[in-house]
Design an enzyme around this catalytic site. Structure first.
Site, mmCIF file in Angstrom:
data_model
loop_
_atom_site.group_PDB
_atom_site.id
_atom_site.type_symbol
_atom_site.label_atom_id
_atom_site.label_comp_id
_atom_site.label_asym_id
_atom_site.label_seq_id
_atom_site.Cartn_x
_atom_site.Cartn_y
_atom_site.Cartn_z
ATOM 1 N N SER A 1 0.859 -1.168 -0.172
ATOM 2 C CA SER A 1 -0.118 -0.004 -0.013
ATOM 3 C C SER A 1 0.866 1.210 -0.058
ATOM 4 O O SER A 1 0.592 2.246 -0.645
ATOM 5 C CB SER A 1 -0.911 0.006 1.300
ATOM 6 O OG SER A 1 -1.868 -0.878 1.405
ATOM 7 N N SER B 1 -13.290 1.721 3.390
ATOM 8 C CA SER B 1 -12.122 1.419 2.280
ATOM 9 C C SER B 1 -11.140 2.386 2.198
ATOM 10 O O SER B 1 -11.578 3.432 1.616
ATOM 11 C CB SER B 1 -12.877 1.179 1.115
ATOM 12 O OG SER B 1 -12.200 1.126 0.013
ATOM 13 N N ARG C 1 -2.949 -14.436 -2.021
ATOM 14 C CA ARG C 1 -3.431 -14.637 -0.576
ATOM 15 C C ARG C 1 -3.590 -16.077 -0.215
ATOM 16 O O ARG C 1 -3.284 -16.734 0.928
ATOM 17 C CB ARG C 1 -4.063 -13.460 -0.036
ATOM 18 C CG ARG C 1 -3.357 -12.138 -0.251
ATOM 19 C CD ARG C 1 -3.658 -11.263 0.817
ATOM 20 N NE ARG C 1 -3.157 -9.875 0.445
ATOM 21 C CZ ARG C 1 -1.852 -9.639 0.690
ATOM 22 N NH1 ARG C 1 -1.099 -10.218 1.233
ATOM 23 N NH2 ARG C 1 -1.704 -8.460 0.274
ATOM 24 N N GLY D 1 -5.874 -3.419 -7.898
ATOM 25 C CA GLY D 1 -7.279 -2.384 -7.545
ATOM 26 C C GLY D 1 -6.799 -1.107 -7.012
ATOM 27 O O GLY D 1 -7.339 -0.189 -7.399
ATOM 28 N N ARG E 1 -13.996 -6.167 -10.691
ATOM 29 C CA ARG E 1 -14.181 -5.745 -9.493
ATOM 30 C C ARG E 1 -14.867 -4.496 -9.556
ATOM 31 O O ARG E 1 -14.955 -3.597 -10.539
ATOM 32 C CB ARG E 1 -12.559 -5.552 -8.887
ATOM 33 C CG ARG E 1 -12.109 -6.698 -8.622
ATOM 34 C CD ARG E 1 -10.658 -7.017 -8.163
ATOM 35 N NE ARG E 1 -10.361 -6.343 -6.863
ATOM 36 C CZ ARG E 1 -9.165 -6.288 -6.215
ATOM 37 N NH1 ARG E 1 -8.211 -6.680 -6.782
ATOM 38 N NH2 ARG E 1 -8.988 -5.692 -5.209
ATOM 39 N N ARG F 1 1.661 4.491 -2.940
ATOM 40 C CA ARG F 1 1.342 5.835 -2.698
ATOM 41 C C ARG F 1 2.607 6.692 -2.769
ATOM 42 O O ARG F 1 2.647 7.982 -3.033
ATOM 43 C CB ARG F 1 1.083 5.860 -1.351
ATOM 44 C CG ARG F 1 -0.510 5.354 -1.071
ATOM 45 C CD ARG F 1 -1.012 4.933 0.188
ATOM 46 N NE ARG F 1 -2.426 4.828 0.307
ATOM 47 C CZ ARG F 1 -3.025 3.593 -0.027
ATOM 48 N NH1 ARG F 1 -2.345 2.521 -0.568
ATOM 49 N NH2 ARG F 1 -4.327 3.375 0.123
ATOM 50 N N ASP G 1 -6.895 -8.184 4.392
ATOM 51 C CA ASP G 1 -5.958 -8.861 3.615
ATOM 52 C C ASP G 1 -5.610 -10.066 4.354
ATOM 53 O O ASP G 1 -5.058 -11.153 3.998
ATOM 54 C CB ASP G 1 -4.729 -8.321 2.912
ATOM 55 C CG ASP G 1 -5.373 -7.346 1.890
ATOM 56 O OD1 ASP G 1 -6.335 -7.459 1.309
ATOM 57 O OD2 ASP G 1 -4.720 -6.100 1.497
#
Length: 425
Positions: free
Chosen positions: A20, A164, A385, A91, A119, A24, A312
């Site tokens: 994540s 989210s 995962r 995503g 999705r 970013r 996750d």
């Protein structure tokens, strides 16, 4: 990949950088002035898709393994891409970049692989449209490909129906290009990496309770960003250390952001021998070393505001529940159905194949733990995962477990099997 029971695991690991935060760092580094140096970058397929998209918009990015240099072009420095932007299996890339693209002075189209094209994207189309964005689903089904005609945006206060981070981040990133302030209120607190990094690079972002706000037209300045190890990747080795007898594993520099560390809380509630060492709160993201030892686990309930902090990690926690004594209940996790696979169905089916007593529900599952598990052929659905979670289950099960599509771990953790092997040496 064929895996059998392990007698013992021991050693030290540095897990890959947080996915994540890696995404970013590239996105905000591209919109900053000057150079951003990201150290500990996750060079997995998803984050490389983000790099590729920004290169198509004229950003110079130099990547050497886990070190990435981004030559920022400033908030208004992106160029119109010549081709459709391809987010691959990510995503995060589609949803966050849509917020950035909505405020540009050019048109663009963004898509991804077959899984991404299923999705749900209405969750970002709705708030962006409220901000006066021109964004549409090309096939009219609320999914990618998305066509975005950049235009002047208007700040809003959005009440998000889902907790989210991707939705919240999309709106805050669009808010940089909007007239007036933009804020998002969530039903529960989702991960806050976007707010932390925006603040670190110079944006005026405030967080109060379940609401995050941003002022428009920030001047972001390139900086050095140290990316901690991804707790979602560490989760597999935490579980392995707890389940395999006579084990002791030290995981170095793992991110312990409170909006992400639900896994640690649940493990402690299950009776895990898990210690945080060398905590470091000096950068935008807190990190620590995690010492994990074999433990006898008991069932627990995982629900409510905990869910967004470990979404996750739920497949791995479900596996832990199957080995724990007593009952583990997961609820409020309907979001699992719209991940890389329907993870409720996938986890339940694979646990049953291994002999576990598990009942899937609309928003989670009920697991009666403590039955010995048997090796099985795992159906991953090409979900990284699922592959990693059941590789760990195999270490504590009788017989041999086969993971046919083990290569899918490259999405988030290319060296997963090498690292796992190093602890058995």
């Amino acid at each position: 990949m064929k895996i059998t029971r392990a007698k013992k695991l021991s050693g030290e690991l540095t897990v890959p950088g947080d996915k994540s935060i890696s995404h970013r760092a590239v996105m905000l580094g591209a919109l900053a002035e000057g150079v951003t140096e990201a150290e500990g970058f996750l060079a997995g397929a998803d984050c490389l898709s983000t790099i590729s998209c920004f290169r198509q918009m004229g950003i110079q990015i130099h990547q050497e393994g886990s070190r990435v240099l981004i030559q920022g072009a400033g908030l208004h420095g992106l160029k119109s891409p010549d081709n459709i932007l391809d987010a691959g299996n990510s995503g995060t890339t589609v949803r966050l970049m849509s917020g950035i693209l909505a405020g540009q002075p050019f048109s663009s189209m963004i898509t991804g692989d077959a899984s991404i094209q299923k999705r749900p994207m209405k969750r970002i189309i709705t708030p962006l449209t409220e901000m006066n964005a021109s964004i549409s689903s090309v096939k009219g089904n609320g999914c990618a490909p998305l066509k975005i005609q950049g235009q002047k945006l208007q700040g809003i206060h959005y009440l998000s129906p889902v907790a989210s981070a991707q939705v919240k981040s999309c709106i805050l990133l669009a808010g940089m290009y909007a007239k007036g302030n933009t804020s998002v209120t969530e039903p529960a607190l989702s991960r806050d990496h976007t707010e932390r990094m925006l603040r670190y690079l110079g944006a005026s972002v405030s967080s109060s309770g379940l609401t995050a706000s941003i002022e428009p037209e920030p001047r972001l300045s390139g900086k050095k960003i140290r990316i901690p190890g991804d707790i979602s990747s560490a989760a597999y080795f935490i579980a392995a250390g707890l389940l395999v007898p006579n084990s002791e594993i030290l995981l170095k520099n793992v991110g312990i952001n409170p909006t992400r560390s639900g896994m640690l809380k649940v493990c402690q509630a299950m009776g895990a021998d898990l210690t945080l060492l060398n905590e470091d709160h000096s950068g935008p993201e807190p990190m620590a070393d995690l010492l994990v030892r074999t433990s006898s686990l008991k069932g627990t309930v995982i629900e409510g505001s905990l869910i967004p902090t470990l979404i996750d990690e739920l497949p791995m926690l479900a596996v832990l529940g199957a080995f724990a004594q007593g009952t583990t209940v997961i609820r409020d996790a309907a979001e699992l159905k719209v991940k890389e696979s329907d993870r409720i169905a996938s986890v339940s089916e694979n646990l049953k194949r291994m002999g576990a007593d598990v009942t899937p529900t609309e928003d989670g599952m009920v697991i009666h733990g403590g039955k010995p598990l048997q090796g099985a052929v795992i159906e991953t659905g090409l979900d990284h995962r699922i592959a990693m979670s059941f590789s760990i289950a195999a270490l504590a099960a009788d017989g041999e477990t086969e993971i046919p599509d083990a290569d899918c771990v490259k999405i988030s953790y290319p060296e997963f099997y090498q690292d796992l092997h190093s602890l058995q040496a």
